[in-house]
Design an enzyme around this catalytic site. Structure first.
Site, PDB file in Angstrom:
ATOM      1  CG  ASP A 123       5.323  36.695 -12.082  1.00 50.08           C
ATOM      2  OD1 ASP A 123       5.633  36.763 -10.876  1.00 50.08           O
ATOM      3  OD2 ASP A 123       4.731  35.721 -12.576  1.00 50.08           O
ATOM      4  CB  ALA A 147       4.866  33.545 -18.976  1.00 50.47           C
ATOM      5  CG  LEU A 189      -0.741  28.526 -19.198  1.00 44.67           C
ATOM      6  CD1 LEU A 189      -0.778  27.014 -19.360  1.00 44.67           C
ATOM      7  CD2 LEU A 189      -0.734  28.905 -17.720  1.00 44.67           C
ATOM      8  CG  ASP A 244      -0.478  35.472 -35.809  1.00 43.96           C
ATOM      9  OD1 ASP A 244      -0.442  35.540 -37.061  1.00 43.96           O
ATOM     10  OD2 ASP A 244      -1.506  35.694 -35.142  1.00 43.96           O
TER      11      ASP A 244
END
Length: 295
Positions: free
Chosen positions: A74, A190, A193, A178
Site C-alpha cells: 500500500d 490505515a 483504524l 499524542d
C-alpha cells in the site's frame, strides 16, 4: 483483442530489488499481450533495473489510454497515487507487500487477472484526496496532499501536545493527546483504524477525525462531511510537534502554527477487477469470515 489501455507504465517499490522478478513477470506478460510498456523513471533509477524498457515520467502520461501498474504494498500505491493525483490516469495495485487494502491483486495471479482488465473489464474507483496547508504568522509555509491521512502528532517529544480544532470556523474542542488524525475513507483502514477509528466506505464523501491516545475518556472519533474545512491550531506555549502527510512528507511545527485541511479538487483513480468489492477485501484482509481458532 481490443484493449481499453494502449500503454502501461510499471512502477516498483523504490529501493527494493525483491520487486524485480515481479516486474519482469509483468513485462513478459504485457509483451505477450502486445501492450506497449514503459517503466517509470524513478523506479528504473532506484531499482537499477536491467529490464531495457523505455522510461517515462508521471507528468508525461495521458488519461486516454495509459494505465499505471504499481507493484509493491500500500505504501507504493499511495506514493504512486500522490504523484499521479489529478492526472486522471488510473492505477492498478499489484500486491507484493503484507496487508494491502489498495493493492488487491496478487502478482501470483497476474496472468489470470490482468488480461480482462486490459480489455476493459474493470471497476473505476475515484478516491478523495486531502489538501493540507501549514500556516505560521500569516504565511503559508507548506502545502501538500494526502491520500490516507493528515496527521498532527507530537513527533519526537515525550509529552502530549495540545490542539484546538475548528470545523468551518466553528469551535469543536481542545484536545490534549499524542496527536490527531484527519483521514479520508481510504485512510480509515490505515493508521486511523489502528487508533480506534471507524471503517468508512470509500463511496462516502466523508472525513474522520481520530485522536491518538487522548488525555480524556470522553474523546471519540468524529465522522464529518468532506465539504467542510478543518482547522487545527497548535496551542502556543506547548511543546513543538510535527505534521505528516501519509507518513511520507513530514514538517516540523511550532506552537502557534495552524494546519488547514480540506478536500482537494483532484481525485486518486484506482481500478479493480470486475468481481472485486470493498467488503470482500475487508473480509479477506481482516479475516471476518474465519471462525474462532481458524487462520
Amino acid at each position: 483483442m481490443e484493449r481499453a489501455f494502449q500503454r502501461v507504465v510499471l512502477v516498483g517499490k523504490y529501493r527494493d530489488p525483491s520487486v524485480l522478478p515481479g516486474l519482469r513477470r509483468l513485462r513478459a506478460l504485457l509483451a505477450e499481450l502486445g501492450v506497449a510498456t514503459i517503466i517509470e523513471c524513478q523506479s528504473a533509477a532506484q531499482l537499477e533495473s536491467d529490464m531495457e524498457l523505455p522510461q517515462g515520467a508521471f507528468d508525461a502520461l495521458s488519461p486516454d489510454g495509459d494505465l499505471i501498474i504499481a507493484l509493491g504494498g500500500d505504501g507504493t500505491i499511495l506514493g504512486t497515487a500522490r504523484q499521479a493525483a489529478g492526472s486522471g490516469v488510473p492505477i492498478l495495485g499489484v500486491n507484493q507487500g503484507r496487508l494491502g487494502f489498495l493493492a488487491d491483486i496478487s502478482i501470483h495471479d497476474i496472468e489470470k487477472t490482468l488480461p480482462p482488465i486490459l480489455a476493459g473489464h474493470y471497476q473505476r474507483d475515484a478516491r478523495s484526496v486531502l489538501q493540507a496547508q501549514l500556516w505560521r504568522a500569516g504565511q503559508c509555509l507548506q502545502s501538500g496532499i494526502a491520500i490516507n491521512e493528515v496527521l498532527v502528532h507530537k513527533g519526537c517529544c515525550e509529552t502530549m501536545i495540545e490542539l484546538q480544532v475548528h470545523i468551518d470556523g466553528q469551535f469543536i474542542y481542545t484536545q490534549r493527546a499524542d496527536g490527531l488524525i484527519v483521514a479520508t475513507p481510504t485512510g480509515s483502514t490505515a493508521y486511523a483504524l489502528s487508533a480506534g477509528g471507524p471503517i468508512v466506505s470509500p463511496q462516502l464523501p466523508a472525513m474522520v477525525l481520530v485522536p491518538i491516545c487522548p488525555h480524556t475518556l470522553n474523546a471519540r472519533p468524529l465522522t464529518i462531511a468532506d465539504q467542510v474545512s478543518v482547522q487545527i491550531d497548535l496551542i502556543a506555549g506547548r511543546q513543538p510537534a510535527a505534521l505528516s502527510l501519509d507518513s511520507h512528507d513530514t514538517f516540523p511545527l511550532q506552537p502557534g502554527d495552524t494546519i488547514r485541511i480540506h478536500r482537494s479538487t483532484c481525485d486518486a483513480v484506482f481500478i479493480h477487477p470486475e468481481d472485486e468489492d470493498f467488503y470482500q477485501i475487508l473480509r479477506r484482509k481482516l479475516h471476518w469470515a474465519a471462525l474462532p481458532g481458524e487462520d
